[in-house]
Design an enzyme around this catalytic site. Structure first.
Site, PDB file in Angstrom:
ATOM      1  N   CYS A  76     131.240 -10.415  17.397  1.00 16.27           N
ATOM      2  CA  CYS A  76     131.120 -11.393  18.778  1.00 16.27           C
ATOM      3  C   CYS A  76     131.172 -11.141  20.322  1.00 16.27           C
ATOM      4  CB  CYS A  76     132.201 -12.814  18.912  1.00 16.27           C
ATOM      5  SG  CYS A  76     131.915 -13.974  19.854  1.00 16.27           S
ATOM      6  N   CYS A  80     136.529 -13.372  24.810  1.00 19.22           N
ATOM      7  CA  CYS A  80     138.190 -14.766  24.752  1.00 19.22           C
ATOM      8  C   CYS A  80     139.692 -13.825  24.561  1.00 19.22           C
ATOM      9  CB  CYS A  80     137.957 -15.250  23.468  1.00 19.22           C
ATOM     10  SG  CYS A  80     136.074 -16.360  23.792  1.00 19.22           S
ATOM     11  N   CYS A  83     141.229 -13.585  20.451  1.00 18.87           N
ATOM     12  CA  CYS A  83     140.795 -13.335  19.238  1.00 18.87           C
ATOM     13  C   CYS A  83     140.220 -12.077  18.746  1.00 18.87           C
ATOM     14  CB  CYS A  83     139.013 -14.386  19.708  1.00 18.87           C
ATOM     15  SG  CYS A  83     138.014 -14.217  18.113  1.00 18.87           S
ATOM     16  N   CYS A 120     134.598 -27.090   7.593  1.00 19.70           N
ATOM     17  CA  CYS A 120     134.583 -26.350   8.806  1.00 19.70           C
ATOM     18  C   CYS A 120     133.942 -25.684   8.852  1.00 19.70           C
ATOM     19  CB  CYS A 120     136.034 -26.565   9.635  1.00 19.70           C
ATOM     20  SG  CYS A 120     135.286 -26.217  10.914  1.00 19.70           S
ATOM     21  N   CYS A 151     132.421 -29.944   9.214  1.00 20.96           N
ATOM     22  CA  CYS A 151     132.352 -29.387  10.558  1.00 20.96           C
ATOM     23  C   CYS A 151     131.800 -28.306  11.051  1.00 20.96           C
ATOM     24  CB  CYS A 151     133.820 -29.233  11.090  1.00 20.96           C
ATOM     25  SG  CYS A 151     134.336 -28.787  12.701  1.00 20.96           S
ATOM     26  N   CYS A 211     135.040 -32.517  17.692  1.00 21.25           N
ATOM     27  CA  CYS A 211     136.657 -31.728  16.961  1.00 21.25           C
ATOM     28  C   CYS A 211     136.809 -30.822  18.551  1.00 21.25           C
ATOM     29  CB  CYS A 211     136.374 -31.213  16.343  1.00 21.25           C
ATOM     30  SG  CYS A 211     138.249 -30.119  16.100  1.00 21.25           S
ATOM     31  N   ARG A 283     145.284 -31.843  14.749  1.00 26.79           N
ATOM     32  CA  ARG A 283     145.617 -31.060  13.504  1.00 26.79           C
ATOM     33  C   ARG A 283     146.767 -30.088  14.213  1.00 26.79           C
ATOM     34  NH1 ARG A 283     140.686 -29.995  12.751  1.00 26.79           N
ATOM     35  NH2 ARG A 283     140.219 -31.677  11.763  1.00 26.79           N
TER      36      ARG A 283
END
Ligand code: SAM
Ligand code: DTB
Ligand code: SF4
Length: 345
Positions: A76, A80, A83, A120, A151, A211, A283
């Site tokens: 990616c 972040c 991550c 998801c 999701c 979400c 969650r």
């Protein structure tokens, strides 16, 4: 002997801090100060309030099981700090191409057979390209046809992309605010807070459920945690699903050496998410392996009613499904799926 009732007048004229919060928030909006005051409540008072809100809104007391699948891992371009999938950090994650439809459906069938009710699909993209959307819509149609809730979390979305996903049968889109707006700047520089809010509004405009949650334990202050929860709770409407991730520090990421947050502060965060977003599925997300059974049990008491289920999150571990089933059974907690089955009988 004096009767306790005559000596201790009921203080009906004195409002507790908690009562004040309830009243003020009839208007539906939360200030950071109000949420900070919740953080300062005695632990048992906070949990009792959260449990009352929880029982009122979820009389069944069931726990939702959501299974995650990383349909496109790593590589990616974003930065972040938490991550392991960001290409710029030297982690053990190997970048892959987008998965094939049949493999995704096989994983979805296995999730359903294991008792999951939501599937998801996550992709390590800054934003999907239109040709990615075409492939993901085929996955959504296939998963939906299995009778699972769908999701996806694919990064930033334009409104036409959101509409295409919704038309394919996507029930929820996951896109997190992650933290407070001011702390955000020290965690991510490649996209702004407003970009995230724009994606959330595109998801709403397309008619999907939202979400949206974030990560705690990244070194933010309590005030910043309160500001983060206020942003979530003040979204109008607030998200239907609120994933609260506990940072999983991964070697090679800038947050690899972050010290774990106090587990009781984590439980408080869950309780406040429940109080401020009464009808949302809260969650318990990443980091459950590190939390252990007792802290998880407290989180369920505080109002968590959804977990990621299956031994893998996206790239990091999660408790074994069998371990989770045993924990829920020991706590006497039903799953959403088992409640549905009882209704059908
Ligand atoms: N790339 C998409 C995006 O960022 O919107 C979707 C996938 S991304 C991995 C989804 C979420 O996972 C992040 O917003 C973050 O809240 C959570 N996450 C990622 N790495 C994490 C970690 N090490 N610990 C806890 N949560 C994490
Ligand atoms: C969310 O808030 N948490 C999930 C889901 N949305 C996609 C992801 C957690 C990822 C944890 C780190 C990993 O496994 O790579
Ligand atoms: Fe990319 Fe999402 Fe990871 Fe950020 S959280 S680096 S956008 S995969």
């Amino acid at each position: 002997m004096l009767d306790a009732q005559t000596t201790e007048k009921p203080l009906t004229h004195v409002k507790s801090k908690a009562d004040l919060h309830r009243e003020v928030n009839a208007s539906g909006s939360w200030t950071v100060a109000q949420i900070e005051a919740l953080f300062h409540l005695p632990f048992n008072d906070l949990l009792s309030q959260a449990q009352t809100v929880h029982r009122t809104n979820f009389p069944e007391g069931d726990v939702e099981l959501a299974t995650l699948l990383s349909i496109k891992t790593g590589g990616c371009p974003e930065d972040c700090s938490y991550c392991p999938q960001a290409a710029r950090y030297d982690t053990d994650v190997q970048a892959t191409k987008l998965m094939e439809l049949d493999d995704v459906l096989e994983a979805a069938r296995a999730a359903k057979a294991a008792g999951s009710n939501r599937f998801c699909m996550g992709a390590a993209w800054r934003e999907p390209k239109d040709r990615d959307i075409e492939k993901v819509t085929a996955m959504i149609k296939g998963v939906k046809a299995l009778g699972l809730e769908t999701c996806a979390t694919l990064g930033m979305l334009e409104v036409d992309q959101a509409v295409a996903l919704q038309e394919a049968g996507l029930d929820f889109y996951n896109h997190n605010l992650d933290t407070s707006e001011d702390f955000y700047r020290s965690v991510i520089s490649t996209r702004g807070y407003q970009d995230r809010l724009d994606t959330l509004s595109n998801v709403r405009a397309a008619g999907m459920s939202v979400c949206c949650g974030g990560i705690v334990g990244m070194g933010e202050s309590r005030e910043q945690r309160a500001a983060f929860l206020a942003r979530l709770a003040n979204l109008s409407p607030y998200p239907e699903s609120v994933p609260i991730n506990h940072l999983v520090p991964v070697a090679g990421t800038p947050l690899a050496d972050q010290k774990p947050m106090d587990p009781l502060e984590f439980v408080r965060t869950i309780a406040i998410a429940r109080i401020t977003m009464p009808s949302a599925r809260v969650r318990l997300s990443a980091g459950r392996q590190e939390l252990g059974r007792a802290v998880q049990a407290m989180c369920f008491l505080a109002g968590a009613n959804s977990i990621f289920y299956g031994e893998q999150l996206l790239t990091t571990g999660n408790p074994e499904a069998e371990e989770d089933r045993a924990l829920l059974a020991e706590l006497g907690l039903k799953t959403k799926q088992s409640c549905k089955a009882e209704v059908l009988i």
